[in-house]
Scaffold this motif. Structure first.
Motif, mmCIF file in Angstrom:
data_model
loop_
_atom_site.group_PDB
_atom_site.id
_atom_site.type_symbol
_atom_site.label_atom_id
_atom_site.label_comp_id
_atom_site.label_asym_id
_atom_site.label_seq_id
_atom_site.Cartn_x
_atom_site.Cartn_y
_atom_site.Cartn_z
ATOM 1 N N PRO A 83 36.460 2.336 71.248
ATOM 2 C CA PRO A 83 36.518 1.323 72.101
ATOM 3 C C PRO A 83 36.396 -0.199 71.698
ATOM 4 O O PRO A 83 35.892 -0.497 70.673
ATOM 5 N N ALA A 84 37.123 -1.045 72.245
ATOM 6 C CA ALA A 84 37.167 -2.410 72.008
ATOM 7 C C ALA A 84 36.644 -3.243 72.842
ATOM 8 O O ALA A 84 36.547 -3.153 74.084
ATOM 9 N N ASP A 85 35.909 -4.575 72.471
ATOM 10 C CA ASP A 85 35.477 -5.242 73.371
ATOM 11 C C ASP A 85 36.559 -6.256 74.043
ATOM 12 O O ASP A 85 36.834 -7.033 73.304
ATOM 13 N N ARG A 86 37.093 -5.998 75.348
ATOM 14 C CA ARG A 86 38.198 -6.828 75.649
ATOM 15 C C ARG A 86 37.736 -8.224 75.907
ATOM 16 O O ARG A 86 36.977 -8.411 76.232
ATOM 17 N N ASN A 87 38.864 -8.971 75.342
ATOM 18 C CA ASN A 87 38.500 -10.422 75.703
ATOM 19 C C ASN A 87 37.531 -10.983 74.731
ATOM 20 O O ASN A 87 37.063 -12.263 75.129
ATOM 21 N N ILE A 88 36.730 -10.407 73.856
ATOM 22 C CA ILE A 88 36.079 -10.802 73.075
ATOM 23 C C ILE A 88 36.341 -10.527 71.677
ATOM 24 O O ILE A 88 36.459 -11.468 70.889
ATOM 25 N N GLU A 89 36.776 -8.991 71.365
ATOM 26 C CA GLU A 89 37.110 -8.772 70.093
ATOM 27 C C GLU A 89 38.806 -8.946 69.927
ATOM 28 O O GLU A 89 39.313 -9.190 68.926
ATOM 29 N N VAL A 90 39.511 -8.745 71.170
ATOM 30 C CA VAL A 90 40.710 -8.783 71.267
ATOM 31 C C VAL A 90 41.165 -9.193 72.785
ATOM 32 O O VAL A 90 40.824 -8.656 73.660
ATOM 33 N N THR A 91 42.118 -9.923 72.950
ATOM 34 C CA THR A 91 42.601 -10.451 74.274
ATOM 35 C C THR A 91 43.332 -9.305 74.930
ATOM 36 O O THR A 91 44.028 -8.480 74.476
ATOM 37 N N ASP A 92 43.230 -9.305 76.431
ATOM 38 C CA ASP A 92 44.166 -8.404 77.006
ATOM 39 C C ASP A 92 45.669 -8.492 76.880
ATOM 40 O O ASP A 92 46.308 -7.303 76.549
ATOM 41 N N GLY A 93 46.079 -9.592 76.371
ATOM 42 C CA GLY A 93 47.525 -9.872 76.289
ATOM 43 C C GLY A 93 47.811 -9.232 74.924
ATOM 44 O O GLY A 93 48.919 -8.536 74.858
ATOM 45 N N VAL A 94 47.123 -9.010 73.899
ATOM 46 C CA VAL A 94 47.476 -8.096 72.819
ATOM 47 C C VAL A 94 47.203 -6.863 72.699
ATOM 48 O O VAL A 94 47.952 -6.053 72.675
ATOM 49 N N MET A 95 45.975 -6.708 73.368
ATOM 50 C CA MET A 95 45.831 -5.190 73.535
ATOM 51 C C MET A 95 46.830 -4.238 74.480
ATOM 52 O O MET A 95 47.213 -3.173 74.243
ATOM 53 N N ASP A 96 47.393 -5.117 75.619
ATOM 54 C CA ASP A 96 48.343 -4.333 76.467
ATOM 55 C C ASP A 96 49.633 -4.881 76.323
ATOM 56 O O ASP A 96 50.559 -4.568 77.009
ATOM 57 N N GLY A 97 49.631 -5.613 75.077
ATOM 58 C CA GLY A 97 51.066 -6.176 74.718
ATOM 59 C C GLY A 97 52.160 -5.300 73.893
ATOM 60 O O GLY A 97 51.703 -4.127 73.721
ATOM 61 N N PRO A 98 53.325 -5.786 73.872
ATOM 62 C CA PRO A 98 54.218 -4.796 73.121
ATOM 63 C C PRO A 98 54.243 -4.377 71.470
ATOM 64 O O PRO A 98 54.636 -3.712 71.064
ATOM 65 N N GLN A 99 53.080 -5.081 70.961
ATOM 66 C CA GLN A 99 52.693 -4.920 69.577
ATOM 67 C C GLN A 99 51.660 -3.936 69.508
ATOM 68 O O GLN A 99 51.541 -3.120 68.553
ATOM 69 N N SER A 100 50.900 -3.627 70.529
ATOM 70 C CA SER A 100 49.744 -2.912 70.628
ATOM 71 C C SER A 100 50.256 -1.275 70.481
ATOM 72 O O SER A 100 51.119 -0.890 71.299
ATOM 73 N N VAL A 101 49.613 -0.415 69.643
ATOM 74 C CA VAL A 101 50.091 0.988 69.639
ATOM 75 C C VAL A 101 48.795 1.778 69.722
ATOM 76 O O VAL A 101 48.789 2.912 69.299
#
Ligand code: CP
Length: 326
Positions: free
Chosen positions: A287-305
């Motif tokens: 699990p990631a700490d959303r918007n602390i460790e990684v933004t929603d934009g990156v986590m849900d973005g096109p580069q995220s796998v």
């Protein structure tokens, strides 16, 4: 191809040779294809895996349990607190006794300075394979799923691909350092140039660092360490940024928590991802700490796998279980 893996433990990332890991990848891709086509693949009919947890889990429990069912067997979920371990059952009892009931013993025990020793003590007493569902030092099945995902996205020839393994800020708890340690051990064997980035207090275990350097030398890969997250991201093909605790620096958890708070700017955001190659992938074991460790934009973005990565846990684990328990 090394195919005789029957009876083998997987506790550390280097327990399997590079050639044996290649075999695991081949089998994992075959099992993934079979599941997609709904082809039966009951290689472990009537076999049972004990899944002993000393720590919580979403993905590890789900993927091992579903994987055993798909292989025709059963995964028995056992929480340590529901056993007699606190009343005297030692690792020897667990290894000896579970080894007589079950066909494999999988264990998650991440307590710092204890987990890996516990797994090895169980393995010493067990007649069946012991599988590491994460300890304080290694998370080998996460790493196999990560490798499988990188192969899917970047191809089988990974030589000279730049992989950043970076610390990231997270305030929820001091996470184990097993994921970055597994990554720096395994990925150089596949030719990736690994850049490890972390603030000074978040260094990894010295003997793991030495082994990682040795693997990089042996396989002709690069291995660098930096305390500059942005420099590390520059021109990366693979960005793997997650939090871990300062346990090597201090075992005082309050001091560890205070140190973490110095580095809230170590977040993976769109600006930092733009420093990597345009086709770079973003990875996280969750699990990631959303918007602390990684933004929603990156986590849900096109580069995220991250969701393919989580799925591949199951395929990679099925491959190892079929090979060692079959
Ligand atoms: N990545 C991982 O091991 O997830 P869980 O902690 O949910 O099992």
């Amino acid at each position: 191809m090394q195919t005789f893996l029957h009876g083998r433990d997987m506790i550390g990332d280097l327990d399997f040779s590079k050639e044996e890991v290649e075999t695991v990848l081949d089998v994992a891709f075959d099992l993934k294809r079979k599941r997609a086509l709904n082809e039966p693949h009951a290689y472990l009919r009537d076999k049972v895996l004990a899944m002993l947890f000393f720590f919580s889990s979403t993905r590890t429990r789900g993927s091992f349990e579903a994987g055993m069912a798909q292989l025709g067997g059963h995964g028995a979920f056992i929480e340590s607190k529901s056993t007699q371990i606190s009343h005297g059952d030692t690792p020897k009892e667990i290894g000896e006794i579970f080894g007589r009931y079950y066909d494999g013993i999988a264990i998650r025990h991440v307590d710092w300075g204890i987990g890996n020793g516990y797994l090895n003590a169980v393995a010493k007493a067990s007649r069946v394979p012991v599988l590491n569902m994460q300890c304080d030092i290694y998370h080998p099945f996460q790493c196999l799923a990560d490798l499988m995902t990188i192969v899917e996205k970047k191809g089988r020839d990974l030589r000279r691909k730049k992989m950043v393994v970076s610390w990231a800020y997270a305030a929820s708890y001091q996470k184990p350092m097993s994921v970055p340690q597994s990554l720096i051990l395994q990925m150089p064997r596949f030719g990736m140039d690994v850049v490890l980035a972390h603030p000074p207090e978040f260094r990894l275990m010295p003997d793991i660092m030495e082994q990682a350097r040795e693997q990089a030398r042996k396989f002709g890969a690069g291995f660098e360490v930096t305390d500059d997250m942005e420099a590390a991201f520059k021109d990366a093909d693979i960005v793997y940024a997650k939090s871990w605790g300062a346990m090597v620096h201090t075992q005082d958890t309050e001091e560890g928590a205070r140190i973490i708070k110095k580095y809230p700017h170590w977040i993976t955001d769109e600006r930092k991802m733009a420093l990597a190659k345009p086709d770079a992938i973003y990875m996280h074991p969750l699990p990631a700490d959303r918007n602390i460790e990684v933004t929603d934009g990156v986590m849900d973005g096109p580069q995220s796998v991250v969701y393919d990565e989580a799925e591949n846990r199951m395929h990679a684990q099925k491959a190892v279980m079929a090979l060692v328990m079959g």
